[in-house]
Design an enzyme around this catalytic site. Structure first.
Site, PDB file in Angstrom:
ATOM      1  N   LYS A 169       0.818  -1.213   0.000  1.00  0.00           N
ATOM      2  CA  LYS A 169       0.000   0.000   0.000  1.00  0.00           C
ATOM      3  C   LYS A 169       0.850   1.260   0.000  1.00  0.00           C
ATOM      4  O   LYS A 169       0.461   2.272  -0.591  1.00  0.00           O
ATOM      5  CB  LYS A 169      -0.952   0.009   1.200  1.00  0.00           C
ATOM      6  CG  LYS A 169      -2.085  -0.976   1.043  1.00  0.00           C
ATOM      7  CD  LYS A 169      -3.225  -0.705   1.995  1.00  0.00           C
ATOM      8  CE  LYS A 169      -4.369  -1.666   1.721  1.00  0.00           C
ATOM      9  NZ  LYS A 169      -5.338  -1.746   2.814  1.00  0.00           N
ATOM     10  N   LYS A 215      -5.621  -9.725  -7.358  1.00  0.00           N
ATOM     11  CA  LYS A 215      -6.776  -9.850  -6.457  1.00  0.00           C
ATOM     12  C   LYS A 215      -7.924  -8.952  -6.914  1.00  0.00           C
ATOM     13  O   LYS A 215      -7.681  -7.826  -7.359  1.00  0.00           O
ATOM     14  CB  LYS A 215      -6.310  -9.422  -5.050  1.00  0.00           C
ATOM     15  CG  LYS A 215      -7.255  -9.778  -3.941  1.00  0.00           C
ATOM     16  CD  LYS A 215      -6.695  -9.351  -2.588  1.00  0.00           C
ATOM     17  CE  LYS A 215      -6.768  -7.854  -2.400  1.00  0.00           C
ATOM     18  NZ  LYS A 215      -6.492  -7.410  -1.033  1.00  0.00           N
ATOM     19  N   LYS A 224     -11.717  -3.317  -4.729  1.00  0.00           N
ATOM     20  CA  LYS A 224     -12.546  -2.130  -4.940  1.00  0.00           C
ATOM     21  C   LYS A 224     -11.744  -1.019  -5.614  1.00  0.00           C
ATOM     22  O   LYS A 224     -12.312  -0.115  -6.213  1.00  0.00           O
ATOM     23  CB  LYS A 224     -13.071  -1.514  -3.638  1.00  0.00           C
ATOM     24  CG  LYS A 224     -13.171  -2.381  -2.443  1.00  0.00           C
ATOM     25  CD  LYS A 224     -13.657  -1.612  -1.199  1.00  0.00           C
ATOM     26  CE  LYS A 224     -13.585  -2.511   0.017  1.00  0.00           C
ATOM     27  NZ  LYS A 224     -14.034  -2.047   1.257  1.00  0.00           N
TER      28      LYS A 224
HETATM   29  P1  TYM Z   1     -10.905  -5.069   3.776  1.00  0.00           P
HETATM   30  O1  TYM Z   1     -11.898  -3.998   4.027  1.00  0.00           O
HETATM   31  O2  TYM Z   1      -9.813  -4.826   2.793  1.00  0.00           O
HETATM   32  O3  TYM Z   1     -11.644  -6.385   3.318  1.00  0.00           O
HETATM   33  C1  TYM Z   1     -12.704  -6.932   4.072  1.00  0.00           C
HETATM   34  C2  TYM Z   1     -12.662  -8.448   4.034  1.00  0.00           C
HETATM   35  O4  TYM Z   1     -12.776  -8.906   2.685  1.00  0.00           O
HETATM   36  C3  TYM Z   1     -11.722  -9.826   2.408  1.00  0.00           C
HETATM   37  N1  TYM Z   1     -11.354  -9.685   0.982  1.00  0.00           N
HETATM   38  C4  TYM Z   1     -11.293 -10.708   0.118  1.00  0.00           C
HETATM   39  N2  TYM Z   1     -11.530 -12.025   0.262  1.00  0.00           N
HETATM   40  C5  TYM Z   1     -11.401 -12.810  -0.833  1.00  0.00           C
HETATM   41  N3  TYM Z   1     -11.042 -12.318  -2.060  1.00  0.00           N
HETATM   42  C6  TYM Z   1     -10.790 -11.011  -2.258  1.00  0.00           C
HETATM   43  N4  TYM Z   1     -10.466 -10.551  -3.459  1.00  0.00           N
HETATM   44  C7  TYM Z   1     -10.921 -10.136  -1.130  1.00  0.00           C
HETATM   45  N5  TYM Z   1     -10.761  -8.793  -0.970  1.00  0.00           N
HETATM   46  C8  TYM Z   1     -11.025  -8.536   0.332  1.00  0.00           C
HETATM   47  C9  TYM Z   1     -10.590  -9.401   3.323  1.00  0.00           C
HETATM   48  O5  TYM Z   1      -9.690 -10.465   3.533  1.00  0.00           O
HETATM   49  C10 TYM Z   1     -11.352  -9.023   4.575  1.00  0.00           C
HETATM   50  O6  TYM Z   1     -11.645 -10.168   5.355  1.00  0.00           O
HETATM   51  N6  TYM Z   1      -7.782  -4.994   7.606  1.00  0.00           N
HETATM   52  C11 TYM Z   1      -9.088  -5.417   7.231  1.00  0.00           C
HETATM   53  C12 TYM Z   1     -10.214  -4.838   8.071  1.00  0.00           C
HETATM   54  C13 TYM Z   1     -10.083  -5.048   9.541  1.00  0.00           C
HETATM   55  C14 TYM Z   1     -10.254  -6.283  10.227  1.00  0.00           C
HETATM   56  C15 TYM Z   1     -10.067  -5.966  11.599  1.00  0.00           C
HETATM   57  C16 TYM Z   1     -10.549  -7.566   9.799  1.00  0.00           C
HETATM   58  C17 TYM Z   1      -9.798  -4.102  10.466  1.00  0.00           C
HETATM   59  N7  TYM Z   1      -9.784  -4.651  11.707  1.00  0.00           N
HETATM   60  C18 TYM Z   1     -10.161  -6.963  12.575  1.00  0.00           C
HETATM   61  C19 TYM Z   1     -10.645  -8.558  10.795  1.00  0.00           C
HETATM   62  C20 TYM Z   1     -10.454  -8.244  12.150  1.00  0.00           C
HETATM   63  C21 TYM Z   1      -9.317  -4.960   5.797  1.00  0.00           C
HETATM   64  O7  TYM Z   1      -8.734  -4.040   5.338  1.00  0.00           O
HETATM   65  O8  TYM Z   1     -10.294  -5.592   5.164  1.00  0.00           O
END
Ligand code: TYM
Length: 342
Positions: free
Chosen positions: A119, A203, A206
């Site tokens: 990032k 991947k 968004k």
């Molecule tokens: P974020 O917002 O990027 O994504 C949310 C969830 O979606 C999953 N994900 C995917 N799974 C499969 N294929 C994909 N292409 C894909 N893109 C996204 C992510 O693995 C995630 O589970 N850091 C985290 C948010 C967070 C969090 C937490 C998660 C903050 N605190 C505590 C768990 C526990 C994030 O940026 O997710």
């Protein structure tokens, strides 16, 4: 461990940074809904504080993105009566615990975080300190609830390993065996890493500039079907065995998406569709995707028409979340010996 009537306390978070994709749905939100049915206490968070680590979208934009994410959660089947749904910034104990964990995590651990490197890109000097300590805030999110299980996609695995390391080090350093649980990541199913529809080695995200690379949960039925019809593939028919998908990232991705949506294994997809041309597999996948996802966007629009109700749900969720988190933070401070005299 905090008192709970359930055997598992599940926590997960999603950033309110715009449209949820099919990747977020299959890797995370669909699992969140499934866990609501088991013997689990479920807590799901819109991580608005994480959403400003890369850039600030603007005052109204972040509010709307938070509400839209709440609407998506509910439209996908999360029930505010069964799960605690709230936005992160409404529970202050999280950021207080994050400070403690900033003093627990080691620079060497943080320097190994691959998502920060991705990032921050080439100009890491210009990245915010918040982006760097993002995984520490994530550990605080999870551990301030003494969560035992965290459903996420594959891309979060390293962050959850860090969370485990932080829990173990805190418990050792402050002589508090078993205080923070060593959380189990739940990264299961055929679609823990959904790839772009335009490039099977990237991947689904968004932030991809091409809207055709992803299915958004706000896409209507026609758009979903069109994106699947136009998804990149190769000229070969689907193989007869799973091994035949090696070196065919686009074909493998579509098989995994099918398996995730149909709740079957990739082997079962191949058993049914092996030997088919994409000309017949894609319409079958489009029909399945529309059946499973087609209703979500209309449902979200309906929910977004009553923003006050969404705000009420998130406020109620934040009260319930704080009722769990605040005593755990107090206990943490007590363990560390911070003077409490009011
Ligand atoms: P974020 O917002 O990027 O994504 C949310 C969830 O979606 C999953 N994900 C995917 N799974 C499969 N294929 C994909 N292409 C894909 N893109 C996204 C992510 O693995 C995630 O589970 N850091 C985290 C948010 C967070 C969090 C937490 C998660 C903050 N605190 C505590 C768990 C526990 C994030 O940026 O997710």
């Amino acid at each position: 461990m905090a008192e709970t009537a359930h055997t598992r306390r599940v926590f997960s978070g999603v950033q309110p940074t715009g449209n949820l994709t099919l990747g977020n749905y299959l890797g995370a939100v669909k699992r969140f809904v499934e866990m609501q049915k088991e013997d689990c206490e479920t807590i799901y968070c819109m991580v608005d504080l994480h959403a400003v680590t890369a850039s600030w979208p603007g005052r109204e934009a972040i509010k709307d993105a938070t509400r839209e994410l709440a609407a998506a959660f509910i439209a996908c089947g999360l029930d505010p009566a069964k799960s605690i749904l709230f936005n992160q910034s409404q529970v202050a104990s999280t950021t207080q615990l994050a400070w403690v964990f900033n003093c627990t995590a080691r620079l060497g651990w943080m320097n190994r975080m691959t998502q920060f490197k991705d990032k921050a890109g080439k100009n890491a000097e210009a990245a915010s300190v918040g982006l760097y300590t993002y995984p520490v805030l994530m550990a605080a999110d999870i551990l301030v609830y003494h969560a035992t299980h965290v459903p996420v996609g594959e891309d979060q695995r390293q962050h959850l390993e860090l969370t485990r390391d932080i829990a173990i080090k805190f418990n050792n350093d402050y002589d508090a065996p078993g205080f923070f649980p060593v959380t189990e990541p739940i990264i299961e199913g055929a679609a823990t890493r959904v790839m772009s529809l335009r490039d099977g080695t990237k991947k689904m995200s968004k932030s991809d500039p091409s809207d055709m690379s992803r299915i958004n949960l706000t896409d209507d039925a026609d758009t979903i079907a069109k994106k699947i019809r136009k998804a990149k593939t190769d000229p070969e028919p689907l193989p007869e065995t799973l091994e035949g998908l090696e070196d065919r990232p686009e074909a493998r991705n579509l098989v995994n998406i099918y398996a995730g949506l149909a709740e079957i294994s990739p082997e079962a997809v191949i058993a049914e569709h092996g030997g088919s041309q994409f000309g017949s597999f894609k319409p079958a996948l489009a029909e399945l995707a529309v059946e499973k996802l087609g209703h979500i966007s209309a449902e979200m629009t309906k929910l977004m028409a009553d923003k006050a109700e969404i705000d009420r749900i998130l406020g109620d969720g934040a009260d319930r979340a704080a009722a769990i988190a605040d005593p755990i933070l107090e206990k943490t401070y007590d363990i560390m010996g911070f003077l409490r005299s009011r």
